[in-house]
Design a protein around this motif. Structure first.
Motif, PDB file in Angstrom:
ATOM      1  N   ILE A 146      -0.546   5.409   6.705  1.00 38.76           N
ATOM      2  CA  ILE A 146      -0.351   3.980   6.397  1.00 38.76           C
ATOM      3  C   ILE A 146       1.012   3.530   6.916  1.00 38.76           C
ATOM      4  O   ILE A 146       1.144   2.440   7.473  1.00 38.76           O
TER       5      ILE A 146
ATOM      6  N   HIS B 222      -1.933   5.388  -4.475  1.00 38.84           N
ATOM      7  CA  HIS B 222      -0.894   4.890  -3.590  1.00 38.84           C
ATOM      8  C   HIS B 222      -0.753   3.379  -3.720  1.00 38.84           C
ATOM      9  O   HIS B 222      -1.688   2.690  -4.108  1.00 38.84           O
ATOM     10  N   ASP B 223       0.444   2.906  -3.375  1.00 37.29           N
ATOM     11  CA  ASP B 223       0.690   1.465  -3.336  1.00 37.29           C
ATOM     12  C   ASP B 223       0.046   0.896  -2.078  1.00 37.29           C
ATOM     13  O   ASP B 223      -0.433   1.630  -1.219  1.00 37.29           O
ATOM     14  N   ARG B 224       0.037  -0.402  -1.960  1.00 37.56           N
ATOM     15  CA  ARG B 224      -0.543  -1.078  -0.782  1.00 37.56           C
ATOM     16  C   ARG B 224       0.560  -1.835  -0.074  1.00 37.56           C
ATOM     17  O   ARG B 224       1.429  -2.431  -0.716  1.00 37.56           O
ATOM     18  N   ILE B 225       0.511  -1.838   1.262  1.00 39.81           N
ATOM     19  CA  ILE B 225       1.494  -2.573   2.050  1.00 39.81           C
ATOM     20  C   ILE B 225       0.831  -3.034   3.338  1.00 39.81           C
ATOM     21  O   ILE B 225       0.026  -2.308   3.922  1.00 39.81           O
ATOM     22  N   HIS B 226       1.127  -4.274   3.727  1.00 42.62           N
ATOM     23  CA  HIS B 226       0.588  -4.861   4.956  1.00 42.62           C
ATOM     24  C   HIS B 226       1.733  -5.445   5.773  1.00 42.62           C
ATOM     25  O   HIS B 226       2.661  -6.031   5.220  1.00 42.62           O
TER      26      HIS B 226
ATOM     27  N   TYR C  82       2.835  -6.676  -0.196  1.00 45.57           N
ATOM     28  CA  TYR C  82       2.617  -5.422  -0.912  1.00 45.57           C
ATOM     29  C   TYR C  82       1.973  -5.640  -2.282  1.00 45.57           C
ATOM     30  O   TYR C  82       2.000  -6.745  -2.833  1.00 45.57           O
ATOM     31  N   ARG C  83       1.434  -4.537  -2.798  1.00 46.01           N
ATOM     32  CA  ARG C  83       0.926  -4.469  -4.178  1.00 46.01           C
ATOM     33  C   ARG C  83       1.278  -3.104  -4.735  1.00 46.01           C
ATOM     34  O   ARG C  83       0.995  -2.084  -4.105  1.00 46.01           O
TER      35      ARG C  83
ATOM     36  N   VAL D  25       3.247   5.409   0.030  1.00 50.95           N
ATOM     37  CA  VAL D  25       2.016   5.357   0.819  1.00 50.95           C
ATOM     38  C   VAL D  25       1.896   6.641   1.637  1.00 50.95           C
ATOM     39  O   VAL D  25       2.835   7.431   1.711  1.00 50.95           O
TER      40      VAL D  25
ATOM     41  N   PRO E  38      -2.147 -10.911   4.226  1.00 53.40           N
ATOM     42  CA  PRO E  38      -3.562 -10.653   3.950  1.00 53.40           C
ATOM     43  C   PRO E  38      -4.377 -11.947   4.027  1.00 53.40           C
ATOM     44  O   PRO E  38      -3.854 -13.037   3.797  1.00 53.40           O
TER      45      PRO E  38
ATOM     46  N   TRP F  82      -1.012 -10.490  -3.936  1.00 47.74           N
ATOM     47  CA  TRP F  82      -0.018  -9.867  -3.064  1.00 47.74           C
ATOM     48  C   TRP F  82       1.351 -10.501  -3.266  1.00 47.74           C
ATOM     49  O   TRP F  82       1.468 -11.690  -3.509  1.00 47.74           O
TER      50      TRP F  82
ATOM     51  N   ARG G   7       0.734   0.035  -7.172  1.00 50.91           N
ATOM     52  CA  ARG G   7      -0.508   0.619  -7.693  1.00 50.91           C
ATOM     53  C   ARG G   7      -0.793   0.060  -9.084  1.00 50.91           C
ATOM     54  O   ARG G   7       0.101  -0.163  -9.873  1.00 50.91           O
TER      55      ARG G   7
END
Length: 81
Positions: A53, A3-7, A76-77, A49, A11, A18, A79
């Motif tokens: 999440i 999965h991708d990353r998201i905040h 975000y990042r 995601v 961070p 990021w 994958r």
């Protein structure tokens, strides 16, 4: 499935890894959540995601009950990124 990353908040570590974008749409596909995010360069990318999440990110955006996440800033990042 990776999965991708998201905040929803900036961070506190590895900031150079990021990217920053703006939520354009939030949808579901194949039991996953898909965020469409506009990059600073003007491109739109899809971040896949889990539903958990998605719920966490939307909760941390501190939106009012009737407020849309469209236009909110996220980090975000992709994958593998």
């Amino acid at each position: 499935m990776p999965h991708d990353r998201i905040h929803a908040r900036q961070p506190t570590h590895d900031l150079e890894r990021w990217s920053v974008g703006t939520i354009e749409a939030v949808d579901e596909r194949d039991s996953h959540c898909v965020f469409e995010v506009a990059t600073d360069e003007g491109d739109v990318i899809e971040l896949v995601v889990t539903v958990a999440i998605r719920d966490l990110v939307l909760r941390r955006l501190d939106l009012a009950a009737d407020e849309s996440p469209i236009g909110a800033r996220v980090w975000y990042r992709k994958r593998g990124g």
